[in-house]
Design an enzyme around this catalytic site. Structure first.
Site, PDB file in Angstrom:
ATOM      1  N   THR A  34       0.826  -1.219   0.000  1.00 11.35           N
ATOM      2  CA  THR A  34       0.000   0.000   0.000  1.00 11.35           C
ATOM      3  C   THR A  34       0.853   1.259   0.000  1.00 11.35           C
ATOM      4  OG1 THR A  34      -1.736  -1.174   1.200  1.00 11.35           O
ATOM      5  CG2 THR A  34      -1.808   1.228   1.285  1.00 11.35           C
ATOM      6  N   GLU A 316      -6.349  -5.784   3.936  1.00 11.22           N
ATOM      7  CA  GLU A 316      -6.417  -7.030   3.172  1.00 11.22           C
ATOM      8  C   GLU A 316      -7.552  -7.018   2.180  1.00 11.22           C
ATOM      9  OE1 GLU A 316      -3.542  -8.825   4.153  1.00 11.22           O
ATOM     10  OE2 GLU A 316      -4.025  -8.903   2.046  1.00 11.22           O
TER      11      GLU A 316
HETATM   12  C1  LIG Z   1      -5.717 -16.778  13.613  1.00 14.17           C
HETATM   13  C2  LIG Z   1      -6.339 -15.496  13.123  1.00 14.17           C
HETATM   14  C3  LIG Z   1      -5.330 -14.512  12.673  1.00 14.17           C
HETATM   15  C4  LIG Z   1      -5.931 -13.347  11.954  1.00 14.17           C
HETATM   16  C5  LIG Z   1      -4.777 -12.640  11.343  1.00 14.17           C
HETATM   17  C6  LIG Z   1      -5.136 -11.492  10.537  1.00 14.17           C
HETATM   18  C7  LIG Z   1      -3.886 -10.720  10.187  1.00 14.17           C
HETATM   19  C8  LIG Z   1      -4.215  -9.491   9.458  1.00 14.17           C
HETATM   20  C9  LIG Z   1      -3.006  -8.661   9.169  1.00 14.17           C
HETATM   21  C10 LIG Z   1      -3.114  -8.052   7.808  1.00 14.17           C
HETATM   22  C11 LIG Z   1      -2.652  -6.620   7.794  1.00 14.17           C
HETATM   23  C12 LIG Z   1      -3.133  -5.973   6.530  1.00 14.17           C
HETATM   24  C13 LIG Z   1      -2.223  -6.302   5.368  1.00 14.17           C
HETATM   25  C14 LIG Z   1      -2.671  -5.600   4.131  1.00 14.17           C
HETATM   26  O1  LIG Z   1      -3.607  -4.860   4.129  1.00 14.17           O
HETATM   27  S1  LIG Z   1      -1.768  -5.969   2.763  1.00 14.17           S
HETATM   28  C15 LIG Z   1      -2.507  -5.009   1.494  1.00 14.17           C
HETATM   29  C16 LIG Z   1      -3.883  -5.534   1.125  1.00 14.17           C
HETATM   30  N1  LIG Z   1      -4.311  -4.898  -0.064  1.00 14.17           N
HETATM   31  C17 LIG Z   1      -5.300  -5.391  -0.815  1.00 14.17           C
HETATM   32  O2  LIG Z   1      -5.964  -6.348  -0.481  1.00 14.17           O
HETATM   33  C18 LIG Z   1      -5.523  -4.688  -2.117  1.00 14.17           C
HETATM   34  C19 LIG Z   1      -6.921  -4.938  -2.646  1.00 14.17           C
HETATM   35  N2  LIG Z   1      -6.968  -4.741  -4.066  1.00 14.17           N
HETATM   36  C20 LIG Z   1      -6.854  -5.809  -4.946  1.00 14.17           C
HETATM   37  O3  LIG Z   1      -6.709  -6.948  -4.566  1.00 14.17           O
HETATM   38  C21 LIG Z   1      -6.972  -5.526  -6.421  1.00 14.17           C
HETATM   39  O4  LIG Z   1      -6.569  -4.205  -6.699  1.00 14.17           O
HETATM   40  C22 LIG Z   1      -8.416  -5.713  -6.919  1.00 14.17           C
HETATM   41  C23 LIG Z   1      -8.741  -7.172  -6.819  1.00 14.17           C
HETATM   42  C24 LIG Z   1      -9.381  -4.899  -6.126  1.00 14.17           C
HETATM   43  C25 LIG Z   1      -8.527  -5.242  -8.336  1.00 14.17           C
HETATM   44  O5  LIG Z   1      -7.590  -5.956  -9.125  1.00 14.17           O
HETATM   45  P1  LIG Z   1      -7.315  -5.441 -10.604  1.00 14.17           P
HETATM   46  O6  LIG Z   1      -6.965  -4.015 -10.590  1.00 14.17           O
HETATM   47  O7  LIG Z   1      -6.347  -6.373 -11.220  1.00 14.17           O
HETATM   48  O8  LIG Z   1      -8.688  -5.449 -11.321  1.00 14.17           O
HETATM   49  P2  LIG Z   1      -9.701  -6.572 -11.687  1.00 14.17           P
HETATM   50  O9  LIG Z   1     -10.841  -6.480 -10.723  1.00 14.17           O
HETATM   51  O10 LIG Z   1      -9.965  -6.351 -13.134  1.00 14.17           O
HETATM   52  O11 LIG Z   1      -9.009  -8.012 -11.520  1.00 14.17           O
HETATM   53  C26 LIG Z   1      -8.390  -8.587 -12.629  1.00 14.17           C
HETATM   54  C27 LIG Z   1      -8.576 -10.069 -12.501  1.00 14.17           C
HETATM   55  O12 LIG Z   1      -7.804 -10.545 -11.388  1.00 14.17           O
HETATM   56  C28 LIG Z   1      -8.617 -11.360 -10.556  1.00 14.17           C
HETATM   57  N3  LIG Z   1      -8.105 -11.263  -9.204  1.00 14.17           N
HETATM   58  C29 LIG Z   1      -7.978 -10.138  -8.458  1.00 14.17           C
HETATM   59  N4  LIG Z   1      -7.444 -10.451  -7.267  1.00 14.17           N
HETATM   60  C30 LIG Z   1      -7.218 -11.788  -7.268  1.00 14.17           C
HETATM   61  C31 LIG Z   1      -6.680 -12.706  -6.309  1.00 14.17           C
HETATM   62  N5  LIG Z   1      -6.286 -12.306  -5.091  1.00 14.17           N
HETATM   63  N6  LIG Z   1      -6.573 -14.003  -6.653  1.00 14.17           N
HETATM   64  C32 LIG Z   1      -7.003 -14.407  -7.863  1.00 14.17           C
HETATM   65  N7  LIG Z   1      -7.528 -13.609  -8.812  1.00 14.17           N
HETATM   66  C33 LIG Z   1      -7.634 -12.304  -8.508  1.00 14.17           C
HETATM   67  C34 LIG Z   1      -9.994 -10.769 -10.717  1.00 14.17           C
HETATM   68  O13 LIG Z   1     -10.973 -11.717 -10.312  1.00 14.17           O
HETATM   69  C35 LIG Z   1     -10.025 -10.479 -12.186  1.00 14.17           C
HETATM   70  O14 LIG Z   1     -10.241 -11.706 -12.859  1.00 14.17           O
HETATM   71  P3  LIG Z   1     -11.134 -11.703 -14.209  1.00 14.17           P
HETATM   72  O15 LIG Z   1     -12.525 -11.313 -13.783  1.00 14.17           O
HETATM   73  O16 LIG Z   1     -10.508 -10.670 -15.102  1.00 14.17           O
HETATM   74  O17 LIG Z   1     -11.030 -13.114 -14.689  1.00 14.17           O
HETATM   75  C1  LIG Z   2      -4.332  -1.434  10.547  1.00 11.97           C
HETATM   76  C2  LIG Z   2      -3.909  -1.511   9.108  1.00 11.97           C
HETATM   77  C3  LIG Z   2      -2.846  -2.327   8.756  1.00 11.97           C
HETATM   78  C4  LIG Z   2      -2.416  -2.386   7.419  1.00 11.97           C
HETATM   79  N1  LIG Z   2      -1.335  -3.163   7.114  1.00 11.97           N
HETATM   80  C5  LIG Z   2      -0.885  -3.161   5.834  1.00 11.97           C
HETATM   81  C6  LIG Z   2       0.274  -3.932   5.491  1.00 11.97           C
HETATM   82  O1  LIG Z   2       0.865  -4.596   6.341  1.00 11.97           O
HETATM   83  N2  LIG Z   2       0.720  -3.889   4.200  1.00 11.97           N
HETATM   84  C7  LIG Z   2       0.066  -3.159   3.231  1.00 11.97           C
HETATM   85  O2  LIG Z   2       0.522  -3.160   2.075  1.00 11.97           O
HETATM   86  N3  LIG Z   2      -1.062  -2.438   3.523  1.00 11.97           N
HETATM   87  C8  LIG Z   2      -1.533  -2.433   4.797  1.00 11.97           C
HETATM   88  N4  LIG Z   2      -2.669  -1.708   5.103  1.00 11.97           N
HETATM   89  C9  LIG Z   2      -3.327  -0.914   4.070  1.00 11.97           C
HETATM   90  C10 LIG Z   2      -4.625  -1.566   3.637  1.00 11.97           C
HETATM   91  O3  LIG Z   2      -4.361  -2.729   2.910  1.00 11.97           O
HETATM   92  C11 LIG Z   2      -5.426  -0.569   2.783  1.00 11.97           C
HETATM   93  O4  LIG Z   2      -5.780   0.516   3.604  1.00 11.97           O
HETATM   94  C12 LIG Z   2      -6.674  -1.255   2.242  1.00 11.97           C
HETATM   95  O5  LIG Z   2      -6.307  -2.130   1.202  1.00 11.97           O
HETATM   96  C13 LIG Z   2      -7.726  -0.268   1.732  1.00 11.97           C
HETATM   97  O6  LIG Z   2      -7.188   0.502   0.686  1.00 11.97           O
HETATM   98  P1  LIG Z   2      -7.315   2.099   0.774  1.00 11.97           P
HETATM   99  O7  LIG Z   2      -6.807   2.527   2.076  1.00 11.97           O
HETATM  100  O8  LIG Z   2      -6.732   2.629  -0.474  1.00 11.97           O
HETATM  101  O9  LIG Z   2      -8.883   2.379   0.766  1.00 11.97           O
HETATM  102  P2  LIG Z   2      -9.761   2.999  -0.465  1.00 11.97           P
HETATM  103  O10 LIG Z   2      -9.810   2.028  -1.554  1.00 11.97           O
HETATM  104  O11 LIG Z   2      -9.280   4.376  -0.738  1.00 11.97           O
HETATM  105  O12 LIG Z   2     -11.178   3.006   0.282  1.00 11.97           O
HETATM  106  C14 LIG Z   2     -11.916   4.181   0.501  1.00 11.97           C
HETATM  107  C15 LIG Z   2     -13.335   3.970  -0.005  1.00 11.97           C
HETATM  108  O13 LIG Z   2     -13.286   3.846  -1.432  1.00 11.97           O
HETATM  109  C16 LIG Z   2     -14.136   2.790  -1.846  1.00 11.97           C
HETATM  110  N5  LIG Z   2     -13.671   2.206  -3.108  1.00 11.97           N
HETATM  111  C17 LIG Z   2     -12.400   2.039  -3.514  1.00 11.97           C
HETATM  112  N6  LIG Z   2     -12.349   1.433  -4.708  1.00 11.97           N
HETATM  113  C18 LIG Z   2     -13.634   1.201  -5.076  1.00 11.97           C
HETATM  114  C19 LIG Z   2     -14.259   0.578  -6.196  1.00 11.97           C
HETATM  115  N7  LIG Z   2     -13.539   0.079  -7.199  1.00 11.97           N
HETATM  116  N8  LIG Z   2     -15.618   0.501  -6.211  1.00 11.97           N
HETATM  117  C20 LIG Z   2     -16.345   0.986  -5.184  1.00 11.97           C
HETATM  118  N9  LIG Z   2     -15.826   1.592  -4.089  1.00 11.97           N
HETATM  119  C21 LIG Z   2     -14.482   1.694  -4.043  1.00 11.97           C
HETATM  120  C22 LIG Z   2     -14.015   1.776  -0.705  1.00 11.97           C
HETATM  121  O14 LIG Z   2     -15.147   0.893  -0.698  1.00 11.97           O
HETATM  122  C23 LIG Z   2     -13.974   2.677   0.525  1.00 11.97           C
HETATM  123  O15 LIG Z   2     -15.313   2.929   0.958  1.00 11.97           O
HETATM  124  C24 LIG Z   2      -3.100  -1.627   6.429  1.00 11.97           C
HETATM  125  C25 LIG Z   2      -4.189  -0.828   6.786  1.00 11.97           C
HETATM  126  C26 LIG Z   2      -4.604  -0.768   8.115  1.00 11.97           C
HETATM  127  C27 LIG Z   2      -5.770   0.119   8.475  1.00 11.97           C
END
Ligand SMILES: CCCCCCCCCCCCCC(=O)SCCNC(=O)CCNC(=O)[C@H](O)C(C)(C)COP(=O)(O)OP(=O)(O)OC[C@H]1O[C@@H](n2cnc3c(N)ncnc32)[C@H](O)[C@@H]1OP(=O)(O)O
Ligand SMILES: Cc1cc2nc3c(=O)[nH]c(=O)nc-3n(C[C@H](O)[C@H](O)[C@H](O)COP(=O)(O)OP(=O)(O)OC[C@H]3O[C@@H](n4cnc5c(N)ncnc54)[C@H](O)[C@@H]3O)c2cc1C
Length: 556
Positions: A34, A316
């Site tokens: 991020t 996530e």
């Molecule tokens: C024991 C309990 C413990 C609990 C522990 C908790 C620890 C927590 C600690 C954590 C701390 C926090 C740590 C953090 O926060 S780490 C940072 C976390 N950040 C994110 O999660 C970022 C979220 N954004 C995205 O994943 C992508 O930008 C999205 C998906 C929104 C758009 O993506 P894109 O811009 O590319 O556009 P597209 O929608 O055309 O997608 C294109 C194609 O790709 C496919 N696609 C997308 N994604 C996946 C995927 N993953 N596997 C397989 N396929 C995937 C998708 O279906 C599509 O397929 P198709 O329809 O074209 O066939």
């Molecule tokens: C406690 C904490 C720990 C984190 N740890 C990590 C880490 O270890 N590593 C890391 O890389 N990141 C980390 N992050 C970052 C985190 O992954 C991002 O904040 C998260 O993915 C959300 O992205 P953003 O902040 O850009 O939110 P945005 O996407 O800017 O969200 C703002 C609003 O925009 C809306 N929005 C955005 N896109 C769309 C769309 N396409 N359609 C409709 N609505 C949309 C959302 O629904 C939301 O309401 C952490 C964040 C927090 C709070």
């Protein structure tokens, strides 16, 4: 996330090089994806990695203010290394986001290396002990072999080999989303434990003159707040087991270059991460408020539990965005079903004709039968997915492109993905209990929990079921009453059902949820330790209050 990324994205040589250092805590890493300007939109990330064939190095840069890495956990002061996600450039061409291992700090004096500016992003709502940080890269060079090359490669001369699937880079996020489903189950179990134990200890109000004050757990309204959430904690326990099993199976297939279920896994993990974290987030607040004033004290454990859990709805993958990802796949499945393709297990119901005939008011249907009610959840999900999918199709027929049609239908798409996730959870809960080897007494108690989960799930979303003629209004009312009728039965075992989570007091961190129920003495003891009580007269008296009072007294 640092280690799981290395485990999933390293070549075998890179695994041998990096993983022993991690396992022995000789290096500590974070997952730096991020940026200030982008968290959701990964293809918009701006950090760059330009390959220099002359030195066989990548040069990493944060070209703009918005490209500064921002939020990664433990980045600020702790991590010596990071997996940095950056736009890969080689031989003048950009190949999109790729993972790179970057050393941030010296292993001798922990000082940031040249070209590395790193620090903490400042106080947050929770996660106090975590130094979420920022990282600015300036012409920072790393060896070619620090690009994680299991799926895509850059050869010494700069030639790029693309991965079998570009989304394999996203694999760690899918894994952590699966973990967050487990995290939701744990957080809701903790909150239920605190609230139900405290509700068994707390006595309040006099129902009838002269009668002892009842335990607040005996009030139907208190039971109605807490027992559906207790049942949800059990539901999420079973669904995280099912989710992890699916993840493991699909990940094994991916490791054998079989990518056939990667989309289904992405859609399911996205929907369940969003659904369970949203429900848990709201449930934590209900549990806190059910404990009255003491729920608001840090001593209850709720403030920290909430502040540390609530970012699960954001990190996530922000929940709305993930629900849209799930819905995008469901729309594709409807198309595939219409073209005669066989759909994978978790979505196969979308090819069934679930349109039951609405039978009016007195249906005679067994509204307490869980298998029957799960078929209604299926019908609701199928109706919502088809409704949203038809909206998309109508958008396209009206001249929109797919992106525009998906965006214009996005409110309905989120509802459809929620209904799909809810159906999966309810079905999994009921099916898991059938497979459980347990005494008939235990089966009976768990069946009560599954019933109140299923009944209350319909009661809280009855509009969905009535609007689509899945249930009549009177049937919905009957189901709502069935949930209320179960509450006194669940009351009998409620404390045992939270004791069964067996959280140690040290883990629960709650005076209200203490196993021994000795709340008041320990609340008073806890208060004695408040920093403000170090002295009877607080030093501020002599600086502010004292002079003020004396000045005003002289006026009397
Ligand atoms: C024991 C309990 C413990 C609990 C522990 C908790 C620890 C927590 C600690 C954590 C701390 C926090 C740590 C953090 O926060 S780490 C940072 C976390 N950040 C994110 O999660 C970022 C979220 N954004 C995205 O994943 C992508 O930008 C999205 C998906 C929104 C758009 O993506 P894109 O811009 O590319 O556009 P597209 O929608 O055309 O997608 C294109 C194609 O790709 C496919 N696609 C997308 N994604 C996946 C995927 N993953 N596997 C397989 N396929 C995937 C998708 O279906 C599509 O397929 P198709 O329809 O074209 O066939
Ligand atoms: C406690 C904490 C720990 C984190 N740890 C990590 C880490 O270890 N590593 C890391 O890389 N990141 C980390 N992050 C970052 C985190 O992954 C991002 O904040 C998260 O993915 C959300 O992205 P953003 O902040 O850009 O939110 P945005 O996407 O800017 O969200 C703002 C609003 O925009 C809306 N929005 C955005 N896109 C769309 C769309 N396409 N359609 C409709 N609505 C949309 C959302 O629904 C939301 O309401 C952490 C964040 C927090 C709070």
């Amino acid at each position: 996330m640092f280690i799981p990324t290395l485990e999933r994205q390293c070549t075998s040589e890179q695994r041998e090089k990096f993983l022993p250092l991690c396992y022995d805590y000789r290096i500590i890493g974070t997952y730096a994806q991020t940026e200030l300007g982008h968290g959701t939109f990964l293809r918009g990330l701006e950090t760059t990695a330009h390959y220099d064939p002359n030195t066989q190095e990548f040069i990493l840069n944060s070209p703009t203010i918005s490209s500064i890495k921002w939020w990664p956990g433990a980045l600020g002061k702790t991590s010596t290394h990071a997996v940095v996600l950056a736009q890969l450039y080689t031989l003048g061409k950009c190949h999109g986001i790729h993972p790179f291992v970057v050393q941030l700090r010296s292993l001798d004096d922990h000082k940031p290396l040249r070209g590395i500016t790193v620090g903490d992003i400042g106080p947050k709502m929770g996660f106090g002990p975590n130094d979420n940080g920022y990282l600015k890269l300036h012409k920072h060079r790393i060896p070619r072999t620090n690009m994680l090359m299991k799926y895509s490669q850059v050869s010494p001369d700069g030639t790029y080999t693309k991965p079998p699937r570009s989304t394999l880079t996203y694999g760690t996020m899918t894994f952590v989303r699966v973990l967050i489903v487990h995290g939701s189950a744990i957080a809701l179990a903790k909150a239920s434990t605190i609230a139900i134990r405290y509700s068994a200890v707390r006595r309040q109000s006099e129902l009838r003159p002269g009668e002892p004050e009842p335990q607040i757990l005996s009030y139907p309204t208190q039971q109605h707040k807490l027992f559906p959430l207790l049942a949800t904690a059990y539901a999420f326990h079973f669904v995280q087991l099912a989710m992890m099993k699916i993840y493991t199976d699909v990940n094994d297939q991916i490791n054998n270059s079989n990518f056939s279920r990667i989309q289904e896994l992405h859609a399911l993990s996205s929907g369940l991460k969003a659904f369970t974290s949203w429900v848990t987030n709201a449930g934590l607040e209900v549990c806190r408020m059910s404990c009255g004033g003491h729920g608001y004290s840090q001593a209850s454990g709720f403030p920290r539990l909430y502040a540390d859990f609530t970012p699960s709805c954001t990190y996530e993958g922000e929940n709305t965005v993930l629900m849209l990802q799930s819905a995008r796949y469901l729309v594709k499945c409807v198309r595939d079903a219409r073209s005669g393709k066989t759909l994978p297990g978790t979505v196969s119901y979308l090819s069934e004709d679930v349109s039951a005939v609405h039978s009016g008011g007195s249906s005679g249907r067994d509204l307490s039968n869980l298998d029957f009610l799960i078929s209604l959840y299926k019908q609701r999900a199928s109706n919502q997915v088809h409704f949203a999918s038809d909206k998309v199709d109508r958008g396209i027929s009206a001249g929109m492109d797919l992106v525009g049609a998906l965006n214009s239908a996005s409110v309905h798409l989120v509802s459809a993905a929620k209904a799909h996730s809810h159906y999966f959870i309810a079905k999994t809960f009921v099916e898991s209990l059938k497979l459980l080897k347990a005494s008939s007494e235990l089966q009976n108690v768990l069946h009560q929990l599954a019933s109140v989960y299923v009944f209350e799930g319909i009661a809280q979303s009855s509009g969905d079921f009535i609007e689509d003629y899945i249930l009549s209004g009177s049937e919905a009312k009957t189901i709502r009453q069935l949930a209320v009728d179960l509450l006194p039965l669940i009351r009998v075992n409620a404390v045992s059902l939270v004791d069964a989570f067996s959280f140690r007091d040290e883990v629960l961190q709650s005076v209200l949820g203490r196993y021994d129920g000795n709340v008041y003495e320990n609340l008073f003891k806890w208060a004695q330790n408040s920093p403000l009580n170090k002295t009877d007269v607080h030093p501020s008296y002599h600086k502010y209050l004292g002079p003020l009072l004396k000045r005003n007294q002289s006026k009397l």
